[in-house]
Scaffold this motif. Sequence first.
Motif, PDB file in Angstrom:
ATOM      1  N   LEU A   1      16.709  20.497  12.745  1.00  0.00           N
ATOM      2  CA  LEU A   1      15.859  20.951  13.865  1.00  0.00           C
ATOM      3  C   LEU A   1      15.119  19.747  14.259  1.00  0.00           C
ATOM      4  O   LEU A   1      14.930  19.635  15.445  1.00  0.00           O
ATOM      5  N   GLU A   2      14.622  19.025  13.565  1.00  0.00           N
ATOM      6  CA  GLU A   2      13.766  17.729  14.023  1.00  0.00           C
ATOM      7  C   GLU A   2      14.082  16.525  12.813  1.00  0.00           C
ATOM      8  O   GLU A   2      14.471  16.943  11.938  1.00  0.00           O
ATOM      9  N   ALA A   3      13.905  15.390  13.326  1.00  0.00           N
ATOM     10  CA  ALA A   3      14.078  14.194  12.637  1.00  0.00           C
ATOM     11  C   ALA A   3      13.313  13.040  12.936  1.00  0.00           C
ATOM     12  O   ALA A   3      12.740  13.094  14.036  1.00  0.00           O
ATOM     13  N   THR A   4      12.739  12.350  11.907  1.00  0.00           N
ATOM     14  CA  THR A   4      11.651  11.118  12.131  1.00  0.00           C
ATOM     15  C   THR A   4      12.423  10.060  12.915  1.00  0.00           C
ATOM     16  O   THR A   4      13.581  10.104  12.883  1.00  0.00           O
ATOM     17  N   ASP A   5      11.711   9.194  13.172  1.00  0.00           N
ATOM     18  CA  ASP A   5      12.162   8.003  13.982  1.00  0.00           C
ATOM     19  C   ASP A   5      13.160   7.185  13.205  1.00  0.00           C
ATOM     20  O   ASP A   5      14.381   6.691  13.810  1.00  0.00           O
ATOM     21  N   ALA A   6      13.231   7.010  11.969  1.00  0.00           N
ATOM     22  CA  ALA A   6      13.986   6.339  10.997  1.00  0.00           C
ATOM     23  C   ALA A   6      15.477   7.155  11.004  1.00  0.00           C
ATOM     24  O   ALA A   6      16.603   6.772  10.765  1.00  0.00           O
ATOM     25  N   LEU A  24      16.544   9.298  13.179  1.00  0.00           N
ATOM     26  CA  LEU A  24      17.115   9.224  14.481  1.00  0.00           C
ATOM     27  C   LEU A  24      17.822   7.847  14.615  1.00  0.00           C
ATOM     28  O   LEU A  24      18.874   7.439  15.390  1.00  0.00           O
ATOM     29  N   ALA A  25      17.112   6.655  14.102  1.00  0.00           N
ATOM     30  CA  ALA A  25      17.890   5.315  14.214  1.00  0.00           C
ATOM     31  C   ALA A  25      19.214   5.287  13.469  1.00  0.00           C
ATOM     32  O   ALA A  25      19.888   4.655  13.785  1.00  0.00           O
ATOM     33  N   ALA A  26      19.353   6.071  12.387  1.00  0.00           N
ATOM     34  CA  ALA A  26      20.514   6.289  11.725  1.00  0.00           C
ATOM     35  C   ALA A  26      21.612   7.009  12.173  1.00  0.00           C
ATOM     36  O   ALA A  26      22.716   6.955  11.961  1.00  0.00           O
ATOM     37  N   GLY A  27      21.314   7.561  13.611  1.00  0.00           N
ATOM     38  CA  GLY A  27      22.240   8.471  14.114  1.00  0.00           C
ATOM     39  C   GLY A  27      22.225  10.049  13.969  1.00  0.00           C
ATOM     40  O   GLY A  27      22.753  10.471  14.690  1.00  0.00           O
ATOM     41  N   VAL A  28      21.083  10.361  13.294  1.00  0.00           N
ATOM     42  CA  VAL A  28      20.767  11.850  13.084  1.00  0.00           C
ATOM     43  C   VAL A  28      20.192  12.294  14.741  1.00  0.00           C
ATOM     44  O   VAL A  28      19.382  11.900  14.990  1.00  0.00           O
ATOM     45  N   ARG A  29      20.558  13.679  14.879  1.00  0.00           N
ATOM     46  CA  ARG A  29      20.311  14.048  15.977  1.00  0.00           C
ATOM     47  C   ARG A  29      19.990  15.774  15.873  1.00  0.00           C
ATOM     48  O   ARG A  29      20.553  16.257  15.127  1.00  0.00           O
ATOM     49  N   PRO A  30      19.025  16.134  16.539  1.00  0.00           N
ATOM     50  CA  PRO A  30      18.712  17.575  16.385  1.00  0.00           C
ATOM     51  C   PRO A  30      19.721  18.451  17.028  1.00  0.00           C
ATOM     52  O   PRO A  30      20.547  18.044  17.971  1.00  0.00           O
ATOM     53  N   GLY A  31      20.100  19.502  16.225  1.00  0.00           N
ATOM     54  CA  GLY A  31      21.206  20.167  16.540  1.00  0.00           C
ATOM     55  C   GLY A  31      22.470  19.997  15.732  1.00  0.00           C
ATOM     56  O   GLY A  31      23.513  20.765  15.560  1.00  0.00           O
ATOM     57  N   MET A  32      22.738  18.709  15.150  1.00  0.00           N
ATOM     58  CA  MET A  32      23.581  18.312  14.367  1.00  0.00           C
ATOM     59  C   MET A  32      23.806  19.066  12.880  1.00  0.00           C
ATOM     60  O   MET A  32      22.788  19.633  12.397  1.00  0.00           O
ATOM     61  N   ALA A  33      24.940  19.108  12.602  1.00  0.00           N
ATOM     62  CA  ALA A  33      25.041  19.884  11.209  1.00  0.00           C
ATOM     63  C   ALA A  33      24.555  19.006  10.144  1.00  0.00           C
ATOM     64  O   ALA A  33      24.676  17.926  10.213  1.00  0.00           O
ATOM     65  N   LEU A  34      24.197  19.847   9.040  1.00  0.00           N
ATOM     66  CA  LEU A  34      23.345  19.103   8.278  1.00  0.00           C
ATOM     67  C   LEU A  34      24.395  18.329   7.307  1.00  0.00           C
ATOM     68  O   LEU A  34      23.942  16.982   7.052  1.00  0.00           O
ATOM     69  N   ARG A  35      25.650  18.439   7.251  1.00  0.00           N
ATOM     70  CA  ARG A  35      26.470  17.679   6.299  1.00  0.00           C
ATOM     71  C   ARG A  35      26.765  16.412   7.197  1.00  0.00           C
ATOM     72  O   ARG A  35      26.897  15.384   6.577  1.00  0.00           O
ATOM     73  N   GLU A  36      26.816  16.398   8.335  1.00  0.00           N
ATOM     74  CA  GLU A  36      26.972  15.122   9.392  1.00  0.00           C
ATOM     75  C   GLU A  36      25.520  14.303   9.075  1.00  0.00           C
ATOM     76  O   GLU A  36      25.649  13.160   8.947  1.00  0.00           O
ATOM     77  N   ALA A  37      24.445  14.868   8.992  1.00  0.00           N
ATOM     78  CA  ALA A  37      23.083  14.332   8.928  1.00  0.00           C
ATOM     79  C   ALA A  37      22.989  13.458   7.747  1.00  0.00           C
ATOM     80  O   ALA A  37      22.633  12.325   7.580  1.00  0.00           O
ATOM     81  N   VAL A  38      23.541  14.122   6.702  1.00  0.00           N
ATOM     82  CA  VAL A  38      23.598  13.566   5.214  1.00  0.00           C
ATOM     83  C   VAL A  38      24.472  12.406   5.141  1.00  0.00           C
ATOM     84  O   VAL A  38      24.079  11.337   4.554  1.00  0.00           O
ATOM     85  N   LEU A  39      25.487  12.413   5.804  1.00  0.00           N
ATOM     86  CA  LEU A  39      26.492  11.199   5.982  1.00  0.00           C
ATOM     87  C   LEU A  39      25.861  10.053   6.591  1.00  0.00           C
ATOM     88  O   LEU A  39      25.866   8.850   6.235  1.00  0.00           O
ATOM     89  N   LEU A  40      25.108  10.070   7.614  1.00  0.00           N
ATOM     90  CA  LEU A  40      24.426   9.381   8.459  1.00  0.00           C
ATOM     91  C   LEU A  40      23.301   8.820   7.638  1.00  0.00           C
ATOM     92  O   LEU A  40      22.922   7.594   7.739  1.00  0.00           O
ATOM     93  N   ALA A  41      22.415   9.624   6.822  1.00  0.00           N
ATOM     94  CA  ALA A  41      21.359   9.052   6.434  1.00  0.00           C
ATOM     95  C   ALA A  41      21.200   9.911   4.985  1.00  0.00           C
ATOM     96  O   ALA A  41      20.423  10.723   4.787  1.00  0.00           O
ATOM     97  N   PRO A  42      22.047   9.333   4.063  1.00  0.00           N
ATOM     98  CA  PRO A  42      22.194   9.807   2.611  1.00  0.00           C
ATOM     99  C   PRO A  42      20.755   9.851   1.997  1.00  0.00           C
ATOM    100  O   PRO A  42      20.526  10.713   1.039  1.00  0.00           O
ATOM    101  N   SER A  43      19.808   8.994   2.320  1.00  0.00           N
ATOM    102  CA  SER A  43      18.592   8.764   1.499  1.00  0.00           C
ATOM    103  C   SER A  43      17.432   9.947   2.051  1.00  0.00           C
ATOM    104  O   SER A  43      16.357   9.758   1.445  1.00  0.00           O
ATOM    105  N   ALA A  44      17.838  10.510   3.091  1.00  0.00           N
ATOM    106  CA  ALA A  44      16.639  11.311   3.697  1.00  0.00           C
ATOM    107  C   ALA A  44      16.245  12.588   2.979  1.00  0.00           C
ATOM    108  O   ALA A  44      17.290  13.087   2.209  1.00  0.00           O
TER     109      ALA A  44
END
Length: 235
Positions: free
Chosen positions: A38-43, A45-65
């Motif tokens: 739904l939302e992501a911090t600037d850090a 976003l800098a890793a490539g995470v975007r609102p609407g993205m599937a969670l599994r994709e976001a975790v791959l881009l920002a595993p420590s989030a």
Amino acid sequence: MIVGVRLPCFRLAAALRRAPGADARAVLVERFARRRVLEATDAALAAGVRPGMALREAVLLAPSALIVPDDPVHAAVAWQRVFTVLRALPVPVEDGGPGLAFVTLPRGVAAARWFDVVRERLSRGGLTQSASARSGLAVRCGAGPNRFTAFVATHRATDAVCRPGREANFVANAPLELLALDDDVVLRLRLLGVRTLGQLAALNPLHLRRFGPEAVRWSALARSYDEPETAAAGV
């Protein structure tokens, strides 16, 4: 003119209040049913995470989030505190949902001056300090002749004002995600090469018919001919 007031990551900031010790420099918000960001911090976003993205994709881009579940009730309560402050302004103010409001200005009043008025009012109440500190993003303001254009203006990197008569050009480079379309619709439009509102506005009417009667409204919004009854509130 309409002034849009958006607090990026407001729902995220509200959820983080219930996550003691959370590192707000890289946090995602998870949608319960569809597991979408739904939302992501600037850090993040800098890793490539975007609102609407599937969670599994976001975790791959920002595993420590940190994954923070959305809390609509808590966000709504927190937003009412902020909106109460905005509603005290000497002009009409409309609630666009948690983190979003629209201020209607009298004819002839300079919109840019009200950006400072809004920020000063929120800062005086101490209501944006915690949100900004937890999300890493400050209040965004933008203005235009209608709500949708003002909403798009709040997504620019800096404060922006759309002059009357320039609405279609102003929103042309805005991403489809600002229409809060279903994921499958966005995917189908992208397969047609449509990624921005300008490309949607230029889409052949024959292609639009494939998406049903709602597509007419999407096209109208892309041309800024209509007000965003659900688009702004859904983002």
